[in-house]
Design an enzyme around this catalytic site. Structure first.
Site, PDB file in Angstrom:
ATOM      1  N   ARG A  72      25.204  78.863  37.402  1.00 32.31           N
ATOM      2  CA  ARG A  72      24.067  79.719  37.017  1.00 32.31           C
ATOM      3  C   ARG A  72      22.863  78.812  36.823  1.00 32.31           C
ATOM      4  O   ARG A  72      22.904  77.853  36.049  1.00 32.31           O
ATOM      5  CB  ARG A  72      24.398  80.466  35.721  1.00 32.31           C
ATOM      6  CG  ARG A  72      23.246  81.288  35.133  1.00 32.31           C
ATOM      7  CD  ARG A  72      22.783  82.373  36.096  1.00 32.31           C
ATOM      8  NE  ARG A  72      21.894  83.335  35.461  1.00 32.31           N
ATOM      9  CZ  ARG A  72      20.585  83.163  35.290  1.00 32.31           C
ATOM     10  NH1 ARG A  72      20.000  82.038  35.686  1.00 32.31           N
ATOM     11  NH2 ARG A  72      19.854  84.099  34.724  1.00 32.31           N
ATOM     12  N   GLU A  80      17.993  91.481  39.727  1.00 31.64           N
ATOM     13  CA  GLU A  80      19.370  91.739  40.127  1.00 31.64           C
ATOM     14  C   GLU A  80      19.431  92.355  41.525  1.00 31.64           C
ATOM     15  O   GLU A  80      18.539  93.107  41.930  1.00 31.64           O
ATOM     16  CB  GLU A  80      20.046  92.685  39.140  1.00 31.64           C
ATOM     17  CG  GLU A  80      20.164  92.149  37.727  1.00 31.64           C
ATOM     18  CD  GLU A  80      21.104  90.976  37.616  1.00 31.64           C
ATOM     19  OE1 GLU A  80      22.044  90.879  38.449  1.00 31.64           O
ATOM     20  OE2 GLU A  80      20.914  90.146  36.704  1.00 31.64           O
ATOM     21  N   ARG A 122      30.604  79.852  33.656  1.00 32.64           N
ATOM     22  CA  ARG A 122      29.743  79.356  34.730  1.00 32.64           C
ATOM     23  C   ARG A 122      29.086  78.041  34.324  1.00 32.64           C
ATOM     24  O   ARG A 122      28.672  77.873  33.168  1.00 32.64           O
ATOM     25  CB  ARG A 122      28.663  80.379  35.062  1.00 32.64           C
ATOM     26  CG  ARG A 122      29.182  81.723  35.513  1.00 32.64           C
ATOM     27  CD  ARG A 122      28.051  82.713  35.764  1.00 32.64           C
ATOM     28  NE  ARG A 122      27.243  82.970  34.573  1.00 32.64           N
ATOM     29  CZ  ARG A 122      26.253  83.843  34.514  1.00 32.64           C
ATOM     30  NH1 ARG A 122      25.943  84.547  35.586  1.00 32.64           N
ATOM     31  NH2 ARG A 122      25.574  84.013  33.401  1.00 32.64           N
TER      32      ARG A 122
END
Length: 270
Positions: A72, A80, A122
């Site tokens: 990330r 998004e 992540r």
């Protein structure tokens, strides 16, 4: 001998998990190997960074490396893409397409900050190409991402904020899209607003709880700052009466909405 040492260091830098052993013979000459030897000691060598290829781009700020790590991008947020029956946010596919094109046939390295991973497992990182391109920064420069600083991860924060100011001034990307125009607090819909948004209005008062300081805009909206983050912020007592913009995500709160402000870059005084 120097060539052998260089090759060993090269393999270490590019991600080979092997100890390097060093020793001296009876004549005092140094020797090195990646295999244990009698009287040899493991050398404390600081490895350089490794380069990876990108296996997959999920969206404008998330990707997967060839070693399986999901990364990330730190300090940025892109709209998004369509997922889980949720429609695409304006500019989401554009950011994903830009990232995919930029990283195609490129090697990348990653640079982590205070927190190496998030609660989802992540890897949190700044990504650089083999051409020394700072991907997080370029997304902001192109107006494809907004700055989103999460303390204690403050690496490159000043550069990111400066890049965002430039992109906004030029109305690039999201800054030229009406979907991301700031919403006057008095026009905030009762249904709120999904995704990252901008709210503007006059701060009427400050109030405090055990964990937060609240900037009250109206009976229906407040911005809140965790007290542990206050050292990052200017004196909040100067805000009442000022007209400001705050940036982030809305949360339902006591019949209205609240927005968590993590970094001063999310408050813009007018």
């Amino acid at each position: 001998m120097r060539r052998i040492v260089a090759l060993l260091l090269f393999s270490l830098a590019y991600g080979v998990n092997a100890d390097i052993y060093g020793w001296r013979d009876n004549a005092g000459s140094p020797h090195y190997s990646d295999r244990p030897q009698a009287a040899a000691k493991v050398l404390d060598i600081k490895p350089g960074y490794g380069f990876y290829t990108v296996k997959k781009v999920f969206d404008g700020d998330t990707l997967v490396l060839d070693d399986g790590r999901k990364v990330r991008l730190l300090g940025v947020n892109t709209p998004e893409i369509a997922h889980r029956n949720q429609p695409e946010q304006a500019g989401g596919e554009e950011a994903k397409r830009w990232l995919s094109d930029k990283l195609q046939n490129r090697k990348v390295r990653i640079e982590t900050d205070a927190e190496a991973a998030d609660k989802y497992g992540r890897t949190l990182a700044h990504v650089f190409t083999d051409r020394k391109e700072h991907i997080n920064l370029q997304l902001v420069e192109q107006g494809l991402a907004a700055v989103n600083i999460y303390p204690p991860n403050l690496l490159y924060a000043l550069k990111l904020v400066k890049a965002e100011q430039g992109a906004q001034k030029k109305r690039l990307g999201i800054w030229g899209r009406p979907e991301y125009d700031p919403i006057p607090v008095e026009r905030l819909p009762a249904s709120g607003h999904s995704g990252w948004t901008r709210i503007k209005g006059r701060i009427t008062e400050l109030r405090s709880s055990r964990k937060f300081v609240y900037l009250k805009f109206s009976e229906k909206f407040e911005a809140r700052i965790a007290k542990k983050e206050l050292p990052l912020f200017p004196d909040l007592s100067r805000f009442p009466g000022q007209y400001v913009e705050v940036r982030g995500w809305l949360n339902k709160y006591k019949g209205g909405y609240s927005m968590l402000i993590r970094h001063p870059s999310a408050i813009i005084a007018e």
